[in-house]
Scaffold this motif. Structure first.
Motif, PDB file in Angstrom:
ATOM      1  N   ALA A 184     -23.837  63.060  44.026  1.00  0.00           N
ATOM      2  CA  ALA A 184     -22.456  63.072  44.485  1.00  0.00           C
ATOM      3  C   ALA A 184     -22.235  62.070  45.619  1.00  0.00           C
ATOM      4  CB  ALA A 184     -22.062  64.478  44.941  1.00  0.00           C
ATOM      5  N   VAL A 185     -23.219  61.946  46.491  1.00  0.00           N
ATOM      6  CA  VAL A 185     -23.121  60.968  47.587  1.00  0.00           C
ATOM      7  C   VAL A 185     -23.060  59.543  47.035  1.00  0.00           C
ATOM      8  CG1 VAL A 185     -24.324  59.989  49.590  1.00  0.00           C
ATOM      9  CG2 VAL A 185     -24.235  62.474  49.264  1.00  0.00           C
ATOM     10  N   MET A 186     -23.828  59.279  45.983  1.00  0.00           N
ATOM     11  CA  MET A 186     -23.771  57.956  45.356  1.00  0.00           C
ATOM     12  C   MET A 186     -22.395  57.680  44.762  1.00  0.00           C
ATOM     13  SD  MET A 186     -27.533  57.391  43.658  1.00  0.00           S
ATOM     14  CE  MET A 186     -27.712  59.019  42.908  1.00  0.00           C
ATOM     15  N   TRP A 187     -21.794  58.691  44.160  1.00  0.00           N
ATOM     16  CA  TRP A 187     -20.431  58.531  43.647  1.00  0.00           C
ATOM     17  C   TRP A 187     -19.455  58.273  44.785  1.00  0.00           C
ATOM     18  CZ3 TRP A 187     -19.160  57.022  39.197  1.00  0.00           C
ATOM     19  CH2 TRP A 187     -19.832  57.448  38.037  1.00  0.00           C
ATOM     20  N   LEU A 188     -19.670  58.933  45.900  1.00  0.00           N
ATOM     21  CA  LEU A 188     -18.799  58.715  47.060  1.00  0.00           C
ATOM     22  C   LEU A 188     -18.930  57.287  47.567  1.00  0.00           C
ATOM     23  CD1 LEU A 188     -16.814  60.199  48.896  1.00  0.00           C
ATOM     24  CD2 LEU A 188     -18.730  60.757  50.404  1.00  0.00           C
ATOM     25  N   CYS A 189     -20.147  56.765  47.566  1.00  0.00           N
ATOM     26  CA  CYS A 189     -20.370  55.366  47.944  1.00  0.00           C
ATOM     27  C   CYS A 189     -19.624  54.435  46.992  1.00  0.00           C
ATOM     28  CB  CYS A 189     -21.870  55.064  47.930  1.00  0.00           C
ATOM     29  SG  CYS A 189     -22.294  53.330  48.198  1.00  0.00           S
ATOM     30  N   ALA A 190     -19.692  54.736  45.699  1.00  0.00           N
ATOM     31  CA  ALA A 190     -18.993  53.911  44.720  1.00  0.00           C
ATOM     32  C   ALA A 190     -17.484  53.953  44.923  1.00  0.00           C
ATOM     33  CB  ALA A 190     -19.341  54.382  43.310  1.00  0.00           C
ATOM     34  N   ALA A 191     -16.981  55.065  45.437  1.00  0.00           N
ATOM     35  CA  ALA A 191     -15.547  55.189  45.674  1.00  0.00           C
ATOM     36  C   ALA A 191     -15.096  54.418  46.910  1.00  0.00           C
ATOM     37  CB  ALA A 191     -15.175  56.667  45.823  1.00  0.00           C
ATOM     38  N   LEU A 192     -15.922  54.382  47.945  1.00  0.00           N
ATOM     39  CA  LEU A 192     -15.494  53.864  49.241  1.00  0.00           C
ATOM     40  C   LEU A 192     -15.849  52.401  49.486  1.00  0.00           C
ATOM     41  CD1 LEU A 192     -16.446  56.931  51.480  1.00  0.00           C
ATOM     42  CD2 LEU A 192     -14.179  56.313  50.606  1.00  0.00           C
ATOM     43  N   VAL A 193     -16.924  51.913  48.895  1.00  0.00           N
ATOM     44  CA  VAL A 193     -17.427  50.579  49.250  1.00  0.00           C
ATOM     45  C   VAL A 193     -16.668  49.415  48.606  1.00  0.00           C
ATOM     46  CG1 VAL A 193     -19.446  49.053  49.066  1.00  0.00           C
ATOM     47  CG2 VAL A 193     -19.729  51.418  49.812  1.00  0.00           C
ATOM     48  N   PRO A 194     -16.262  49.485  47.329  1.00  0.00           N
ATOM     49  CA  PRO A 194     -15.640  48.305  46.700  1.00  0.00           C
ATOM     50  C   PRO A 194     -14.425  47.796  47.459  1.00  0.00           C
ATOM     51  CG  PRO A 194     -16.227  49.911  45.032  1.00  0.00           C
ATOM     52  CD  PRO A 194     -16.439  50.577  46.355  1.00  0.00           C
ATOM     53  N   PRO A 195     -14.149  46.487  47.354  1.00  0.00           N
ATOM     54  CA  PRO A 195     -13.050  45.876  48.103  1.00  0.00           C
ATOM     55  C   PRO A 195     -11.724  45.998  47.359  1.00  0.00           C
ATOM     56  CG  PRO A 195     -14.131  44.191  46.828  1.00  0.00           C
ATOM     57  CD  PRO A 195     -14.868  45.487  46.544  1.00  0.00           C
ATOM     58  N   LYS A 196     -10.655  45.638  48.046  1.00  0.00           N
ATOM     59  CA  LYS A 196      -9.372  45.494  47.375  1.00  0.00           C
ATOM     60  C   LYS A 196      -9.391  44.217  46.551  1.00  0.00           C
ATOM     61  CE  LYS A 196      -6.565  47.878  50.862  1.00  0.00           C
ATOM     62  NZ  LYS A 196      -5.441  47.733  51.807  1.00  0.00           N
ATOM     63  N   GLY A 197      -8.718  44.249  45.422  1.00  0.00           N
ATOM     64  CA  GLY A 197      -8.601  43.042  44.611  1.00  0.00           C
ATOM     65  C   GLY A 197      -7.416  42.221  45.051  1.00  0.00           C
ATOM     66  N   THR A 198      -7.039  41.280  44.220  1.00  0.00           N
ATOM     67  CA  THR A 198      -5.887  40.439  44.546  1.00  0.00           C
ATOM     68  C   THR A 198      -4.591  41.183  44.331  1.00  0.00           C
ATOM     69  OG1 THR A 198      -5.912  39.552  42.299  1.00  0.00           O
ATOM     70  CG2 THR A 198      -7.098  38.319  43.983  1.00  0.00           C
ATOM     71  N   GLY A 199      -4.687  42.357  43.666  1.00  0.00           N
ATOM     72  CA  GLY A 199      -3.496  43.156  43.471  1.00  0.00           C
ATOM     73  C   GLY A 199      -2.636  42.650  42.335  1.00  0.00           C
ATOM     74  N   GLN A 200      -3.078  42.883  41.101  1.00  0.00           N
ATOM     75  CA  GLN A 200      -2.293  42.466  39.946  1.00  0.00           C
ATOM     76  C   GLN A 200      -0.912  43.141  39.995  1.00  0.00           C
ATOM     77  OE1 GLN A 200      -4.537  39.741  38.710  1.00  0.00           O
ATOM     78  NE2 GLN A 200      -2.918  40.321  37.300  1.00  0.00           N
ATOM     79  N   PRO A 201       0.134  42.421  39.726  1.00  0.00           N
ATOM     80  CA  PRO A 201       1.463  43.026  39.758  1.00  0.00           C
ATOM     81  C   PRO A 201       1.597  44.137  38.728  1.00  0.00           C
ATOM     82  CG  PRO A 201       1.531  40.887  38.665  1.00  0.00           C
ATOM     83  CD  PRO A 201       0.161  41.024  39.280  1.00  0.00           C
ATOM     84  N   VAL A 202       2.257  45.205  39.128  1.00  0.00           N
ATOM     85  CA  VAL A 202       2.459  46.316  38.212  1.00  0.00           C
ATOM     86  C   VAL A 202       3.414  45.879  37.106  1.00  0.00           C
ATOM     87  CG1 VAL A 202       3.343  48.670  37.972  1.00  0.00           C
ATOM     88  CG2 VAL A 202       2.064  48.015  40.015  1.00  0.00           C
ATOM     89  N   GLN A 203       3.075  46.184  35.871  1.00  0.00           N
ATOM     90  CA  GLN A 203       3.906  45.822  34.735  1.00  0.00           C
ATOM     91  C   GLN A 203       5.011  46.874  34.590  1.00  0.00           C
ATOM     92  OE1 GLN A 203       3.219  42.927  32.926  1.00  0.00           O
ATOM     93  NE2 GLN A 203       1.702  42.593  34.496  1.00  0.00           N
ATOM     94  N   THR A 204       6.181  46.586  35.148  1.00  0.00           N
ATOM     95  CA  THR A 204       7.244  47.581  35.158  1.00  0.00           C
ATOM     96  C   THR A 204       7.696  47.949  33.754  1.00  0.00           C
ATOM     97  OG1 THR A 204       8.826  45.786  35.420  1.00  0.00           O
ATOM     98  CG2 THR A 204       8.082  46.897  37.411  1.00  0.00           C
ATOM     99  N   SER A 205       7.801  46.963  32.858  1.00  0.00           N
ATOM    100  CA  SER A 205       8.200  47.266  31.487  1.00  0.00           C
ATOM    101  C   SER A 205       7.157  48.132  30.804  1.00  0.00           C
ATOM    102  CB  SER A 205       8.395  45.966  30.690  1.00  0.00           C
ATOM    103  OG  SER A 205       7.184  45.232  30.644  1.00  0.00           O
ATOM    104  N   SER A 206       5.872  47.857  31.118  1.00  0.00           N
ATOM    105  CA  SER A 206       4.795  48.655  30.548  1.00  0.00           C
ATOM    106  C   SER A 206       4.850  50.081  31.035  1.00  0.00           C
ATOM    107  CB  SER A 206       3.442  48.021  30.896  1.00  0.00           C
ATOM    108  OG  SER A 206       2.401  48.848  30.509  1.00  0.00           O
TER     109      SER A 206
END
Length: 410
Positions: A184-206
């Motif tokens: 569970a601690v390893m899963w928590l690490c996987a949740a917290l460590v990754p960075p933010k991406g460039t932020g793909q725009p949300v597809q409003t029509s989708s």
């Protein structure tokens, strides 16, 4: 932020991906999730040895985990294209982290509680896969993605090699319930460590279209790339027939032909070591016809059913597993890189989820049919047919014109 030096860009090269802080964080999170995913079956196996659960309960828990994985993958692909991929990674891995200890709580008390918790953990595992894959394209420039994918698959192969040993060694100190808490601690690490991406725009029509329409839109995007459909068909056939047959029959051949379980252990280890070598090779090798080279690597898996079929020396069979391991990574890394390059960014997670769903997610179906086929037609016939399919499917995919370079312009 992606750190690529101006000098390296002018030279047409990208620096080591491990100089990219964002990718290093992503790689760490992906590795942690992979270690947690591969460790759980061994932890539950130890729980059987401890008599905390029965073998039947183990089977039920692993089956529900797989069902959760398969169910979550297509939904996760849609979510990761609608919302920031980093958020999808966070919530999916956090879900797995929270529900993993619940499995421990249910041990010896409630099979239903264990099964439900395992299904949710599996859903968390499936949900993070497409988002992790899409995040690579966001945090790594195109020139460095093949190296990044090679580094990621290298970590996964090391994980599959060391997870059983680490689990067994840790079991000398703590019981299965404590091991699940570590997972569970390893899963928590996987949740917290990754960075933010460039932020793909949300597809409003989708977002207005609904999940089914959104996923179908991802299928339409996949159909725009004939090489992708051909390669996915070849990969699915290899896993459904070749991988399933060899997984069932290798233990039998090891016992009956060689009279020792050592061949089983040596062959599986050889495959992983070959995959490690293949990942290191493809991290720097850029074949001119990348698609054909990749499909040839995939076809190498057909050597395994041939090796199990023919009365070869055990060293020959082990060598065949090494070659197949090299070949699978010569396929995987360019395959993931091509998807990240060719697929429309806003639909990348959906196409990646289709890849995981058809290839690895449906592998248990192949396993379910192999045993009855062996009983009905015999092991030799099944191995022969599987070898032909493993060779023929990549060859058929290579006939698609765009498969030469895994690009629409091939």
């Amino acid at each position: 932020m992606v750190f690529v030096t101006e000098k390296a860009e002018k030279a047409g090269k990208a620096p080591s991906v491990f100089r990219n802080t964002a990718f290093l964080r992503l790689w760490t999170g992906t590795t942690a999730s992979g270690l947690a995913m591969w460790a759980m079956p061994f932890v539950l196996g130890l729980a059987v040895l401890e008599r905390s659960i029965t073998a039947v309960e183990l089977g039920v828990v692993l089956a529900t985990r797989t069902a959760g994985f398969v169910a979550a993958v297509p939904v996760a692909g849609v979510l990761a294209d609608r919302h920031p991929r980093r958020a999808v990674v966070f919530w999916s891995c956090l879900t797995a982290a929270v529900m993993t200890p619940v499995i421990a709580v249910g041990m010896g008390k409630s099979l239903l509680l264990m099964a439900v918790a395992a299904a949710i953990v599996g859903a968390g595992q499936g949900a993070c896969r497409p988002a992790f894959q899409a995040l690579v394209a966001e945090v790594v420039p195109e020139s460095g993605r093949q190296q990044a994918n090679a580094a990621t698959t290298l970590a996964i192969r090391v994980t599959t090699l060391v997870a059983p040993s680490l689990t067994a060694l840790t079991a000398l100190l703590v019981d299965a319930r404590a091991l699940l808490a570590i997972t569970a601690v390893m899963w928590l690490c996987a949740a917290l460590v990754p960075p933010k991406g460039t932020g793909q725009p949300v597809q409003t029509s989708s977002a207005r279209a609904g999940f089914v329409a959104d996923f179908l839109d991802g299928i339409r995007e996949a159909r725009r790339h004939p090489w992708l459909l051909g390669g996915l068909g070849a990969l699915t056939a290899m896993i459904a027939f070749g991988y399933s047959a060899t997984a069932v029959l290798l233990p039998v051949v090891s016992r009956d032909r060689y009279d020792t379980e050592a061949v089983l252990a040596a062959a599986t280890t050889a495959y992983t070591l070959g995959a490690l070598a293949g990942a290191m090779l493809i991290a720097r090798w850029r074949p001119r016809a990348a698609g054909w080279a990749s499909l040839a690597g995939l076809a190498c898996y057909g050597l395994i059913p041939l090796g199990l079929l023919a009365p070869v020396h055990s060293f020959v069979l082990i060598a065949v597993y090494v070659v197949a391991g090299i070949g699978i990574e010569l396929f995987n890394v360019p395959w993931f890189t091509a998807i990240q390059r060719e697929v429309e960014p806003g639909k990348l997670a959906r196409v990646s989820s289709l890849d995981f769903l058809l290839s690895y997610g449906l592998a248990p179906i192949g396993l379910a049919f192999i045993a009855p086929a062996i009983d009905r037609f015999g092991a030799s016939a099944v191995l022969g047919v599987c070898a032909v399919i493993c060779f023929a499917a990549p060859a058929a995919a290579a006939l698609i014109p765009s498969s030469r370079g895994f690009t629409r312009s091939s």
